[in-house]
Design an enzyme around this catalytic site. Structure first.
Site, short mmCIF file in Angstrom:
data_model
loop_
_atom_site.label_atom_id
_atom_site.label_comp_id
_atom_site.label_asym_id
_atom_site.label_seq_id
_atom_site.Cartn_x
_atom_site.Cartn_y
_atom_site.Cartn_z
N ARG A 115 -0.49 37.30 75.14
CA ARG A 115 -0.42 37.40 73.67
C ARG A 115 0.87 38.04 73.16
O ARG A 115 1.50 37.53 72.25
CB ARG A 115 -1.61 38.22 73.12
N THR A 116 1.21 39.18 73.73
CA THR A 116 2.34 39.90 73.14
C THR A 116 3.62 39.09 73.26
O THR A 116 4.34 38.89 72.29
CB THR A 116 2.49 41.30 73.79
N LYS B 294 17.08 43.80 91.72
CA LYS B 294 18.23 44.22 92.54
C LYS B 294 18.53 45.70 92.36
O LYS B 294 19.49 46.21 92.92
CB LYS B 294 19.47 43.42 92.14
N ARG C 216 8.58 45.07 77.33
CA ARG C 216 7.37 45.65 77.94
C ARG C 216 7.74 46.13 79.33
O ARG C 216 8.43 45.43 80.07
CB ARG C 216 6.26 44.60 78.03
N HIS D 17 1.60 51.13 72.41
CA HIS D 17 1.72 49.69 72.19
C HIS D 17 1.73 49.45 70.68
O HIS D 17 0.77 48.94 70.11
CB HIS D 17 0.55 48.96 72.86
C1 NCD Z 1 -3.13 45.09 75.82
C2 NCD Z 1 -1.99 45.75 76.57
O1 NCD Z 1 -1.12 45.06 77.12
O2 NCD Z 1 -1.99 46.96 76.57
N1 NCD Z 1 -2.96 43.71 75.71
C3 NCD Z 1 -2.28 43.22 74.63
O3 NCD Z 1 -1.09 43.37 74.51
N2 NCD Z 1 -3.00 42.62 73.68
C4 NCD Z 1 -4.47 45.46 76.31
C5 NCD Z 1 -4.78 45.30 77.77
O4 NCD Z 1 -3.96 44.83 78.56
O5 NCD Z 1 -5.90 45.64 78.13
#
Ligand code: NCD
Length: 304
Positions: A51-52, A80, A101, A129
Site C-alpha cells: 500500500r504505502t 554493497k 521506508r 509511520h
Molecule cells: C503498516 C506498516 O508498514 O507499518 N502497513 C502499512 O503501511 N499500511 C502496518 C503493518 O505492516 O502491519
C-alpha cells in the site's frame, strides 16, 4: 525545504489543510492531474510494502508526475554497504522528493539531514509511520466528522506497531480523546510513548488485555498485525500472533456507529466476514492514503 519524518512535524492547522486538499482532490481530480508535471518522486523502500509504496506511486502519477526508485534493499547499493546519507545525497541529484521506508528507526531522519530535497518517512522500523496516520485521519474525519471526544481502542501489537505510535501522537493534540490500549502484556505500548505523549499531555488512557470487555465503549477500533519482522524469536511470535481475532460475534456489544480500522496488511486479526459490515473502514483507509499522499506531495513541493 521541508521533510515529514514525524506526524508532529505538521501542525494541527496543516493537517486540516491537507484534509481539505485531499477532499478537494476526491471531488475534482481533474484539477490536479498536471500539478506535478515534470516532477519526480523517488520511492526508496528498504522494507516490504504494498500500500504505502504503490499509493505514493499512484499519487504521483495522478498528479501528472513521474516515479523512480527501488522496492528492496538488495537491489540498491545498500547491499554493497552504502550509507543512508550517501544514498540520500545521490537521489537528490535525480528526483524532487523522496519517500523512504527503512527497517532502522531514524533512517529517514538521517536521509532528510543529508538530502537537498524533501524526505517523507514511509515507515521506520518499529518507530513511526506518519503517512499512514494521514490516511487514518482522513478516514476518521470522513467517518466521524471530528477528532475531538472520541474513545479510540488500539488493539494488537502496540509495542512494535509504528502506525499506532504515529496515530497516538497525532490524536494527542485534540481534546476529549480517550485511548483504550488493548494488547498482550508482552506487546504493550512502549513506556516512552506513555510518558512523553500520554502522560505529558494529560491524556486519558487505560490498558487492558480484554477486547470484549471494552468493546461497548469504543467509537473507533484500530486493529493491528503482530509485527513478526520485529520479533527476536519465532516462538514468541507464534504464541502471540493470534491474540486478537475480530469476528462478527465479538461485535455484538459494539456501538452501531463503531469505525473498524486496520492499517493493513491483515493476517488473522479481522475475519473476512466483517468486510461487508458497514462499520468496516479498512479499505476506505487504503483509498484515503492515496489522496492524503497527493496532498502531502503538493505541500512539500510547494505547489498550490
Ligand atoms: C503498516 C506498516 O508498514 O507499518 N502497513 C502499512 O503501511 N499500511 C502496518 C503493518 O505492516 O502491519
Amino acid at each position: 525545504m521541508r521533510s515529514v519524518i514525524d506526524v508532529l512535524d505538521l501542525t494541527v492547522e496543516e493537517l486540516e489543510e491537507l484534509i481539505k486538499v485531499a477532499d478537494d482532490i476526491i471531488d475534482n481530480p481533474q484539477k490536479y492531474s498536471e500539478k506535478c508535471k515534470g516532477k519526480k518522486l523517488a520511492t526508496l523502500f528498504f522494507e516490504p510494502s504494498t500500500r504505502t509504496r504503490l499509493s505514493f506511486e499512484a499519487a504521483m502519477y495522478e498528479l501528472g508526475g513521474n516515479v523512480l526508485g527501488f522496492s528492496e534493499a538488495q537491489s540498491s547499493s545498500a547491499a554493497k554497504g552504502e550509507s543512508v546519507a550517501d544514498t540520500a545525497k545521490t537521489v537528490s541529484c535525480y528526483a524532487d522528493i523522496i519517500a523512504m521506508r527503512h527497517p532502522k528507526e531514524g533512517a529517514p531522519l538521517v536521509a532528510s539531514l543529508n538530502a537537498t530535497i524533501p524526505v517523507i518517512n514511509a515507515g521506520d522500523g518499529g518507530h513511526n509511520h506518519p503517512t499512514q496516520t494521514l490516511a487514518d485521519l482522513l478516514t476518521i474525519h470522513r467517518e466521524k466528522g471530528r477528532f475531538n471526544d472520541l474513545t479510540v481502542g488500539l488493539c494488537g501489537d502496540l509495542k512494535f506497531g509504528r502506525t499506532v505510535h504515529s496515530l497516538i501522537n497525532a490524536l494527542s493534540r485534540y481534546s476529549g480523546i480517550k485511548f483504550v490500549l488493548i494488547s498482550p502484556d508482552e506487546l504493550k505500548l512502549p513506556s516512552y510513548i506513555k510518558k512523553e505523549v500520554l502522560e505529558k499531555n494529560n491524556l486519558e488512557y487505560v490498558q487492558t488485555t480484554s477486547l470484549e470487555e471494552v468493546m461497548p465503549e469504543l467509537d473507533i477500533l484500530y486493529m493491528t498485525r503482530v509485527q513478526r519482522e520485529r520479533f527476536f524469536n519465532e516462538e514468541d511470535y507464534l504464541r502471540l500472533k493470534d491474540s486478537y481475532i475480530l469476528t462478527p460475534e465479538k461485535l455484538v456489544n459494539a456501538k452501531k456507529n463503531l469505525s473498524i480500522m486496520h492499517p493493513l496488511p491483515r493476517v488473522n486479526e479481522i475475519s473476512v466476514a466483517i468486510d461487508e459490515d458497514p462499520r468496516a473502514c479498512y479499505f476506505k483507509q487504503v483509498l484515503c492514503g492515496k489522496f492524503m499522499r497527493m496532498a502531502l506531495i503538493l505541500k512539500l513541493l510547494e505547489i498550490n
